[in-house]
Each structure stands twice: as structure tokens, then as C-alpha cells.
Design an enzyme around this catalytic site. Sequence first.
Site, PDB file in Angstrom:
ATOM      1  N   GLU A 158      22.325   3.427 -19.768  1.00 32.66           N
ATOM      2  CA  GLU A 158      21.866   2.626 -21.127  1.00 32.66           C
ATOM      3  C   GLU A 158      20.792   1.679 -20.928  1.00 32.66           C
ATOM      4  OE1 GLU A 158      24.725   1.378 -23.907  1.00 32.66           O
ATOM      5  OE2 GLU A 158      26.129   2.805 -23.222  1.00 32.66           O
ATOM      6  N   ASN A 207      29.814   3.783 -30.220  1.00 29.21           N
ATOM      7  CA  ASN A 207      31.040   3.524 -29.732  1.00 29.21           C
ATOM      8  C   ASN A 207      31.400   2.202 -30.513  1.00 29.21           C
ATOM      9  OD1 ASN A 207      31.890   5.682 -28.432  1.00 29.21           O
ATOM     10  ND2 ASN A 207      30.534   4.857 -26.607  1.00 29.21           N
ATOM     11  N   CYS A 233      28.263   6.731 -24.501  1.00 24.52           N
ATOM     12  CA  CYS A 233      27.184   6.115 -25.384  1.00 24.52           C
ATOM     13  C   CYS A 233      27.376   7.010 -26.772  1.00 24.52           C
ATOM     14  CB  CYS A 233      25.880   6.080 -24.725  1.00 24.52           C
ATOM     15  SG  CYS A 233      24.703   5.569 -25.909  1.00 24.52           S
ATOM     16  N   GLY A 247      24.135   8.181 -27.841  1.00 22.55           N
ATOM     17  CA  GLY A 247      23.582   9.064 -27.006  1.00 22.55           C
ATOM     18  C   GLY A 247      24.156  10.450 -27.020  1.00 22.55           C
ATOM     19  N   HIS A 269      16.237   7.372 -27.292  1.00 26.30           N
ATOM     20  CA  HIS A 269      16.999   8.015 -26.385  1.00 26.30           C
ATOM     21  C   HIS A 269      15.939   9.033 -25.762  1.00 26.30           C
ATOM     22  CE1 HIS A 269      20.923   6.861 -27.215  1.00 26.30           C
ATOM     23  NE2 HIS A 269      20.368   6.863 -28.463  1.00 26.30           N
ATOM     24  N   CYS A 324      25.022   1.289 -32.264  1.00 24.54           N
ATOM     25  CA  CYS A 324      25.874   1.700 -30.971  1.00 24.54           C
ATOM     26  C   CYS A 324      27.152   2.364 -31.600  1.00 24.54           C
ATOM     27  CB  CYS A 324      26.515   0.194 -30.602  1.00 24.54           C
ATOM     28  SG  CYS A 324      27.754   0.522 -29.325  1.00 24.54           S
TER      29      CYS A 324
END
Length: 283
Positions: free
Chosen positions: A216, A77, A225, A228, A167, A75
Site C-alpha cells: 500500500e 476496509n 486492501c 485494492g 492502483h 479506504c
Amino acid sequence: MEIPFTKMHGLGNNYIYVDLFQYQMDEASMPKIARAMADVHKGIGSDGMILIHPSTKADVGMRIFNKDGSEGKSCGNGLRCTAKYAFENGIVTEPTFQIETKANIVEAEVFPLEGSVDQVTINMGEPALQRTAIPMLGYETEAVIREDYTIEGQLLELTAVSMGNPHAVFFVEDIQDAPLYDLGPVIEKDNRFPDGVNVEFIQVVSERELHFRVWERGSGVTQACGTGACAAVVAAALNGFVSRGKDITVHLSGGDLVINWDENGMVWMSGEAKTIATGVFHC
Ligand SMILES: N[C@@H](CCC[C@H](N)C(=O)O)C(=O)O
């Protein structure tokens, strides 16, 4: 149970963070607690839960649970917020350090001002492009670039990138018309992606700027994201829209990230990390 938490966000992608240096959480309860915390009516409300934990391989570890309780492997973030938390809470004392995720070990750099961290850069490592690495079904190819992809009777062009998590990237003419709510949930659960997939729609603004919207896996539409945005820049470079080794600004719904896929293959992500609240969750 009374669980001490910190709620943080990166560009509006918000998670409830639990410090497992201080609090022990039973493995079997994690998905259920993540769902309960994320519930906007009866919980705190979030895109999911992130656990910050001791690591034998790196300076600190991070695990991410989506809103539906499923566990993701990385992840972006969350990594920036974990880095902020680790530095501000004395888990690490140097401004550069390593964070272990289920996907890989990444390098973080924080930029403290009077002890508090607002901006973080992460070396996210190399993207994986082979079909089996996404993972995506079909004949193995070096990479899945601008491949015909039919879904719900619509023919799209798919570029697939793994940043430790999967993704599916689609380029569109106008980001406002992207079929985020119509196709996002269908593509997420498409059997061609055995582990599910995060779905990104990208509008190329220029050689240095992209617009970005995301559906997501496990959480639905979020404001941002990080993995992403990294995948979007890798996909844009593979399609010849941007160059490697350049800073690309990605405009997400919640704000901007700067991403650079360097000549050595590493993907760098820079952006904000913010604290929203601290408290105790009763469940
Ligand atoms: N919001 C995240 C990604 C969270 C995990 C993802 N939904 C998955 O299941 O792979 C980010 O900032 O990268």
C-alpha cells in the site's frame, strides 16, 4: 493531548479510529498524530489513522491517513469499519446510509445482530480507468490494460484502476512468488504515478476466485486492501479473467472479500468489520 480512540480492522487491515463527533483534532496535527499512533513501539501500532467526522453531504464522513502520515482519498476496509462504528454508536439509525470520503460518497449497508455489526456491504461506486484519472503519465488512453511496464529492468504487464485512489495491478502465475517487497516500494514511488500508487499482485484461481497481495502507498505491506480488492476484480474483468455481474471471492492475506463489478458499473464490496480495542492515546 489525550485522544479517545477505537482500533478496528477489516481482514487485518487495522486503523486507529478517532470520532470527531466527540473530539476535535487540529488539521495541521493530523499527519503527525497518525504517524505517532501507527508506531508499533512508541504508539499503538496500526496501518494508519481514520477520522470519523460530521458531513454536510452524507450521513457521516471518513478521512484516512496512512502509516507515514500521508492522506489517502478512500479506504475500503476503513469504510466497512466506519459503517460499523456509525451504526453501533448511534451516528446513524438506519441500516443503509451514505459515507463521504475525499474521493466520493458511497452507500453502506450494515447487517446488525442484536445491535452489533460484523458484516458490511459498500457500493464503492464506479472505477475510473482513464490514464489521467489514475493519475498516470503518458498519452491519454481510454484505459491502461495489460500495458508493457518496465521497472528495475523487469518487463511486467500493468492494468491501472482508480477506486478513488490509484492502483497498479499485476497478474502473476503464483502469488507466493510475487515480488511484493522488491518491486512494491519502487512502483509505489515511480514518477509515472505523480500521486504514488498502491501496488497489487493477483493470481487468478478461477473465474470466481483471485489470490491477492498488496503493497500500500504510505503503509507498505498490509494484510488487506479493500479498494485494492475492488481494483483487482475490475482489472481481472478488463483482462477477461472474470465476468462482470458475478460475485468474485478475493483471498487476501487477512481473509476474504466478495467483490462484484455490476453491469451498471458499480463495484460492490462485502466483508467483515471488527473492533479490537478502545482506549485513550497519550501524545
Ligand atoms: N487499506 C485501504 C487503502 C488505504 C489508502 C491507500 N494506502 C492510499 O494511499 O490510497 C483500503 O482498504 O482500501
